[in-house]
Design an enzyme around this catalytic site. Structure first.
Site, PDB file in Angstrom:
ATOM      1  N   LEU A  33      51.396 -10.816  25.553  1.00  0.00           N
ATOM      2  CA  LEU A  33      50.257 -10.536  24.678  1.00  0.00           C
ATOM      3  C   LEU A  33      49.871  -9.065  24.674  1.00  0.00           C
ATOM      4  CD1 LEU A  33      48.103 -13.656  25.651  1.00  0.00           C
ATOM      5  CD2 LEU A  33      49.702 -13.407  23.736  1.00  0.00           C
ATOM      6  N   HIS A  34      49.343  -8.635  23.536  1.00  0.00           N
ATOM      7  CA  HIS A  34      48.863  -7.259  23.375  1.00  0.00           C
ATOM      8  C   HIS A  34      47.552  -7.301  22.594  1.00  0.00           C
ATOM      9  CE1 HIS A  34      50.425  -7.714  19.322  1.00  0.00           C
ATOM     10  NE2 HIS A  34      51.634  -7.941  19.789  1.00  0.00           N
ATOM     11  N   HIS A  37      47.251  -9.527  19.466  1.00  0.00           N
ATOM     12  CA  HIS A  37      46.976 -10.943  19.740  1.00  0.00           C
ATOM     13  C   HIS A  37      45.500 -11.145  20.099  1.00  0.00           C
ATOM     14  CE1 HIS A  37      51.410 -10.916  21.040  1.00  0.00           C
ATOM     15  NE2 HIS A  37      51.385 -11.844  20.089  1.00  0.00           N
ATOM     16  N   GLN A  64      63.093 -21.182  16.008  1.00  0.00           N
ATOM     17  CA  GLN A  64      62.944 -20.107  15.022  1.00  0.00           C
ATOM     18  C   GLN A  64      63.861 -18.920  15.312  1.00  0.00           C
ATOM     19  OE1 GLN A  64      58.678 -19.672  16.117  1.00  0.00           O
ATOM     20  NE2 GLN A  64      58.999 -17.483  15.803  1.00  0.00           N
ATOM     21  N   ASP A 157      52.690 -10.455  10.309  1.00  0.00           N
ATOM     22  CA  ASP A 157      53.745 -11.355   9.831  1.00  0.00           C
ATOM     23  C   ASP A 157      53.251 -11.989   8.526  1.00  0.00           C
ATOM     24  OD1 ASP A 157      55.722 -11.493  12.308  1.00  0.00           O
ATOM     25  OD2 ASP A 157      53.673 -11.492  13.070  1.00  0.00           O
ATOM     26  N   GLN A 160      55.034 -15.038   7.086  1.00  0.00           N
ATOM     27  CA  GLN A 160      54.787 -16.199   7.945  1.00  0.00           C
ATOM     28  C   GLN A 160      53.422 -16.818   7.625  1.00  0.00           C
ATOM     29  OE1 GLN A 160      55.599 -16.443  12.348  1.00  0.00           O
ATOM     30  NE2 GLN A 160      53.449 -15.870  12.446  1.00  0.00           N
ATOM     31  N   MET A 191      51.551  -3.014  16.591  1.00  0.00           N
ATOM     32  CA  MET A 191      51.751  -3.588  17.931  1.00  0.00           C
ATOM     33  C   MET A 191      52.638  -4.813  17.818  1.00  0.00           C
ATOM     34  SD  MET A 191      48.021  -3.309  19.624  1.00  0.00           S
ATOM     35  CE  MET A 191      47.235  -1.714  19.782  1.00  0.00           C
ATOM     36  N   SER A 192      53.573  -4.950  18.748  1.00  0.00           N
ATOM     37  CA  SER A 192      54.486  -6.081  18.738  1.00  0.00           C
ATOM     38  C   SER A 192      55.048  -6.258  20.141  1.00  0.00           C
ATOM     39  CB  SER A 192      55.641  -5.800  17.763  1.00  0.00           C
ATOM     40  OG  SER A 192      56.707  -6.701  17.999  1.00  0.00           O
ATOM     41  N   ARG A 194      57.919  -7.039  20.782  1.00  0.00           N
ATOM     42  CA  ARG A 194      59.278  -6.483  20.756  1.00  0.00           C
ATOM     43  C   ARG A 194      59.294  -4.967  20.946  1.00  0.00           C
ATOM     44  NH1 ARG A 194      60.404 -10.987  16.931  1.00  0.00           N
ATOM     45  NH2 ARG A 194      62.038 -12.248  17.896  1.00  0.00           N
TER      46      ARG A 194
END
Ligand code: AMP
Length: 288
Positions: A33-34, A37, A64, A157, A160, A191-192, A194
């Site tokens: 989490l960041h 989130h 997914q 996203d 999504q 922010m992600s 990944r």
């Protein structure tokens, strides 16, 4: 704050909460989490009030990810996630296991999926052909586990969120959907989880997604009659090509709500792009 692992226990927990008059707010995540989130958590709290029950799910959903993607190495740090959730006033972390979510899947005995057939076709769906089947399926399942009144998703996203919104409408989930703005680092990088994959050199090149969106916005706002989508895409593709470790996956200009590609890009049109920075695939989008 409670950690609930079993689906039946989760359903019983929200059943009790609802009987005592609480509203349920839900933020589905894959963990690591960041602040992005946590901004969704804050939205969920705002929607259900101090007396409400805020649930965050942490589940790296295997359906997914394509076999070639980063499922096995997706970053995880449950201890840190717990601390962040506790500090943010989360009431329940829902932490289901693969065997509870997809019983029998390894031996071919899981066979029900949710397929959205329209909004999921372009962009992420074109690059990752089974992705949205996995997303719609897991979100439907998580909704049935958490039974929320309100669910919060991130604009990061965008496609999504559109697919989930359509699923909620088409399948009559009695859930209010909220889409919260994208949180960015100081230099604009969205922010992600990944982003943790990026080396120092890659991290500085990764701002090319945001720089591209800002440049596109300036170009389009200077020409209210619109810019041909092809010209805009070419300019941005050049910016990506100028970064030594960047490789463009797609750029698309589309109508914000229908996701239908536009020929002329005007203020209010939406732009999304996906770029590999080294081996890391990053996405971003914005209204121009
Ligand atoms: P993920 O854990 O990446 O599956 O993301 C879980 C939720 O957080 C999704 O609804 C994302 O759109 C949202 N999210 C991810 N990054 C951000 C961000 N930078 N700002 C706002 N929401 C985000």
């Amino acid at each position: 704050m409670k950690i609930v692992e079993k689906i039946t226990a989760m359903q019983q927990r929200v059943h009790r909460a609802r009987q005592s008059g609480q509203r349920i707010g839900f933020v589905p995540t894959m963990g690591y989490l960041h602040a992005g989130h946590m901004s969704l958590v804050a939205q969920a709290r705002r929607r259900v009030g101090d007396n409400g029950l805020v649930v965050v799910s942490i589940y790296v959903n295997p359906t997914q990810f394509a076999p070639t993607e980063d499922l096995a190495k997706y970053p995880r740090n449950l201890e840190r996630d717990r601390r962040l959730c506790r500090a943010a006033g989360v009431d329940v972390i829902f932490l289901p296991s693969d065997s509870d979510m997809y019983p029998g899947r390894a031996v071919g005995q899981y066979s029900t999926y949710v397929v959205e057939e329209c909004l999921s076709q372009g962009m992420e769906g074109a690059s990752r052909t089974t992705h949205f089947r996995g997303v719609a399926t897991v979100v439907a399942k998580l909704f049935n586990c958490v039974l929320p009144d309100v669910a919060v998703f991130g604009a990061k996203d965008w496609q999504q969120a559109a697919v989930v919104r359509r699923m909620v409408a088409d399948l009559n989930f009695p859930i209010e959907l909220v889409v919260a703005p994208t949180l960015r680092e100081a230099d604009g990088l969205a922010m992600s989880s990944r982003n943790a994959y990026l080396s120092t050199a890659e991290r500085s090149q990764a701002t090319v997604l945001w720089r591209g969106l800002v440049e596109a916005r300036a170009l389009v706002r200077a020409r209210p009659k619109g810019v041909p989508a092809g010209s805009l895409k070419k300019i941005l593709a050049k910016r990506v090509a100028a970064e030594p470790d960047a490789r463009l996956d797609y750029i698309e200009c589309f109508d914000t709500s229908t996701l239908v590609p536009v020929g002329r890009v005007r203020p209010g049109s939406h732009l999304a792009l996906a770029v590999y920075i080294g081996k890391t695939r990053l996405i971003d989008n914005a209204v121009l």
